[in-house]
Design a protein around this motif. Sequence first.
Motif, mmCIF file in Angstrom:
data_model
loop_
_atom_site.group_PDB
_atom_site.id
_atom_site.type_symbol
_atom_site.label_atom_id
_atom_site.label_comp_id
_atom_site.label_asym_id
_atom_site.label_seq_id
_atom_site.Cartn_x
_atom_site.Cartn_y
_atom_site.Cartn_z
ATOM 1 N N TYR A 159 0.844 -1.193 0.000
ATOM 2 C CA TYR A 159 0.000 0.000 0.000
ATOM 3 C C TYR A 159 0.879 1.243 0.000
ATOM 4 O O TYR A 159 2.087 1.167 0.178
ATOM 5 C CB TYR A 159 -0.980 0.011 1.178
ATOM 6 N N PHE A 160 0.255 2.384 -0.232
ATOM 7 C CA PHE A 160 0.956 3.665 -0.310
ATOM 8 C C PHE A 160 0.496 4.577 0.819
ATOM 9 O O PHE A 160 -0.673 4.565 1.197
ATOM 10 C CB PHE A 160 0.694 4.342 -1.653
ATOM 11 N N VAL A 161 1.429 5.364 1.324
ATOM 12 C CA VAL A 161 1.137 6.396 2.315
ATOM 13 C C VAL A 161 1.488 7.728 1.655
ATOM 14 O O VAL A 161 2.637 7.949 1.267
ATOM 15 C CB VAL A 161 1.975 6.214 3.601
ATOM 16 N N VAL A 162 0.483 8.588 1.505
ATOM 17 C CA VAL A 162 0.691 9.903 0.899
ATOM 18 C C VAL A 162 0.530 10.935 2.005
ATOM 19 O O VAL A 162 -0.558 11.074 2.576
ATOM 20 C CB VAL A 162 -0.315 10.171 -0.239
ATOM 21 N N MET A 163 1.610 11.651 2.317
ATOM 22 C CA MET A 163 1.562 12.673 3.367
ATOM 23 C C MET A 163 1.323 14.031 2.699
ATOM 24 O O MET A 163 2.113 14.480 1.875
ATOM 25 C CB MET A 163 2.870 12.717 4.146
ATOM 26 N N ILE A 164 0.219 14.650 3.084
ATOM 27 C CA ILE A 164 -0.162 15.950 2.534
ATOM 28 C C ILE A 164 0.028 16.999 3.614
ATOM 29 O O ILE A 164 -0.432 16.829 4.753
ATOM 30 C CB ILE A 164 -1.624 15.929 2.043
ATOM 31 N N VAL A 223 2.133 17.647 -1.537
ATOM 32 C CA VAL A 223 2.551 16.338 -1.052
ATOM 33 C C VAL A 223 3.939 16.456 -0.426
ATOM 34 O O VAL A 223 4.871 16.954 -1.052
ATOM 35 C CB VAL A 223 2.567 15.311 -2.206
ATOM 36 N N SER A 224 4.060 16.011 0.818
ATOM 37 C CA SER A 224 5.353 16.018 1.503
ATOM 38 C C SER A 224 6.183 14.809 1.095
ATOM 39 O O SER A 224 7.357 14.931 0.787
ATOM 40 C CB SER A 224 5.173 15.990 3.023
ATOM 41 N N PHE A 225 5.557 13.648 1.138
ATOM 42 C CA PHE A 225 6.249 12.435 0.710
ATOM 43 C C PHE A 225 5.246 11.344 0.394
ATOM 44 O O PHE A 225 4.079 11.419 0.789
ATOM 45 C CB PHE A 225 7.252 11.946 1.766
ATOM 46 N N ILE A 226 5.725 10.353 -0.350
ATOM 47 C CA ILE A 226 4.925 9.179 -0.674
ATOM 48 C C ILE A 226 5.792 7.967 -0.358
ATOM 49 O O ILE A 226 6.904 7.838 -0.884
ATOM 50 C CB ILE A 226 4.511 9.150 -2.155
ATOM 51 N N HIS A 227 5.276 7.111 0.494
ATOM 52 C CA HIS A 227 5.990 5.884 0.840
ATOM 53 C C HIS A 227 5.210 4.691 0.310
ATOM 54 O O HIS A 227 3.975 4.657 0.396
ATOM 55 C CB HIS A 227 6.159 5.752 2.348
ATOM 56 N N VAL A 235 5.714 -2.452 1.282
ATOM 57 C CA VAL A 235 5.564 -3.801 0.755
ATOM 58 C C VAL A 235 6.022 -4.749 1.850
ATOM 59 O O VAL A 235 7.194 -4.741 2.228
ATOM 60 C CB VAL A 235 6.394 -4.008 -0.530
ATOM 61 N N ASP A 236 5.087 -5.554 2.321
ATOM 62 C CA ASP A 236 5.337 -6.445 3.463
ATOM 63 C C ASP A 236 5.880 -5.631 4.637
ATOM 64 O O ASP A 236 5.175 -4.835 5.206
ATOM 65 C CB ASP A 236 6.267 -7.592 3.073
ATOM 66 N N ARG A 237 7.155 -5.773 4.965
ATOM 67 C CA ARG A 237 7.716 -5.024 6.099
ATOM 68 C C ARG A 237 8.759 -3.995 5.677
ATOM 69 O O ARG A 237 9.457 -3.446 6.523
ATOM 70 C CB ARG A 237 8.342 -5.990 7.090
ATOM 71 N N SER A 238 8.851 -3.724 4.382
ATOM 72 C CA SER A 238 9.839 -2.740 3.928
ATOM 73 C C SER A 238 9.142 -1.469 3.441
ATOM 74 O O SER A 238 8.018 -1.499 2.952
ATOM 75 C CB SER A 238 10.708 -3.316 2.805
ATOM 76 N N VAL A 239 9.835 -0.350 3.599
ATOM 77 C CA VAL A 239 9.311 0.958 3.224
ATOM 78 C C VAL A 239 10.263 1.582 2.209
ATOM 79 O O VAL A 239 11.479 1.586 2.403
ATOM 80 C CB VAL A 239 9.198 1.892 4.450
ATOM 81 N N ALA A 240 9.697 2.114 1.127
ATOM 82 C CA ALA A 240 10.506 2.791 0.114
ATOM 83 C C ALA A 240 9.921 4.172 -0.136
ATOM 84 O O ALA A 240 8.703 4.324 -0.267
ATOM 85 C CB ALA A 240 10.529 1.986 -1.181
ATOM 86 N N ASP A 241 10.788 5.169 -0.212
ATOM 87 C CA ASP A 241 10.355 6.526 -0.536
ATOM 88 C C ASP A 241 10.260 6.623 -2.053
ATOM 89 O O ASP A 241 11.272 6.611 -2.751
ATOM 90 C CB ASP A 241 11.343 7.554 0.012
ATOM 91 N N VAL A 242 9.055 6.711 -2.582
ATOM 92 C CA VAL A 242 8.817 6.751 -4.025
ATOM 93 C C VAL A 242 8.301 8.118 -4.471
ATOM 94 O O VAL A 242 7.726 8.243 -5.548
ATOM 95 C CB VAL A 242 7.845 5.623 -4.452
ATOM 96 N N THR A 243 8.528 9.121 -3.645
ATOM 97 C CA THR A 243 8.005 10.465 -3.917
ATOM 98 C C THR A 243 8.450 10.984 -5.280
ATOM 99 O O THR A 243 7.612 11.384 -6.096
ATOM 100 C CB THR A 243 8.446 11.451 -2.818
ATOM 101 N N ALA A 244 9.745 10.988 -5.539
ATOM 102 C CA ALA A 244 10.265 11.551 -6.789
ATOM 103 C C ALA A 244 9.737 10.803 -8.001
ATOM 104 O O ALA A 244 9.338 11.420 -8.999
ATOM 105 C CB ALA A 244 11.787 11.542 -6.769
ATOM 106 N N ASP A 245 9.695 9.486 -7.922
ATOM 107 C CA ASP A 245 9.219 8.686 -9.052
ATOM 108 C C ASP A 245 7.757 8.975 -9.373
ATOM 109 O O ASP A 245 7.389 9.212 -10.532
ATOM 110 C CB ASP A 245 9.380 7.195 -8.765
ATOM 111 N N ILE A 246 6.920 8.984 -8.359
ATOM 112 C CA ILE A 246 5.491 9.191 -8.586
ATOM 113 C C ILE A 246 5.202 10.628 -9.003
ATOM 114 O O ILE A 246 4.369 10.870 -9.880
ATOM 115 C CB ILE A 246 4.679 8.768 -7.346
ATOM 116 N N MET A 247 5.906 11.594 -8.418
ATOM 117 C CA MET A 247 5.692 12.990 -8.813
ATOM 118 C C MET A 247 6.084 13.202 -10.281
ATOM 119 O O MET A 247 5.410 13.935 -11.003
ATOM 120 C CB MET A 247 6.470 13.938 -7.905
ATOM 121 N N SER A 248 7.155 12.561 -10.723
ATOM 122 C CA SER A 248 7.549 12.717 -12.125
ATOM 123 C C SER A 248 6.558 12.020 -13.048
ATOM 124 O O SER A 248 6.256 12.518 -14.128
ATOM 125 C CB SER A 248 8.970 12.201 -12.357
#
Length: 91
Positions: A3-8, A40-44, A47-60
């Motif tokens: 799932y995704f966490v979008v911080m606004i 948007v401050s960040f998007i994480h 996946v299972d127990r790992s967290v990845a910062d995908v902010t730059a990828d999704i914003m582009s």
Amino acid sequence: MQYFVVMIDYGRRGREAVVDPEMTRRDVVARIASGEYSNVSFIHEIVDRSVADVTADIMSEAALPEIDGRDADLQAVRLDHLRDLRKHEQV
């Protein structure tokens, strides 16, 4: 589970984390592109127990909409341009 966490960031009004397990990456991109999610401050991506910062990828991705040019009538565009040139020559 993914799932995704979008911080606004609402500035003085605070921040909000949008977490919806049903929301896909495509949904997040679409909501940013439409303006539903702004500041948007960040998007994480979780996946299972790992967290990845995908902010730059999704914003582009949201900034560059995909354009399907397969059905474009390029000859019509060229002919419209020639018609405009003829108008200017007659003046």
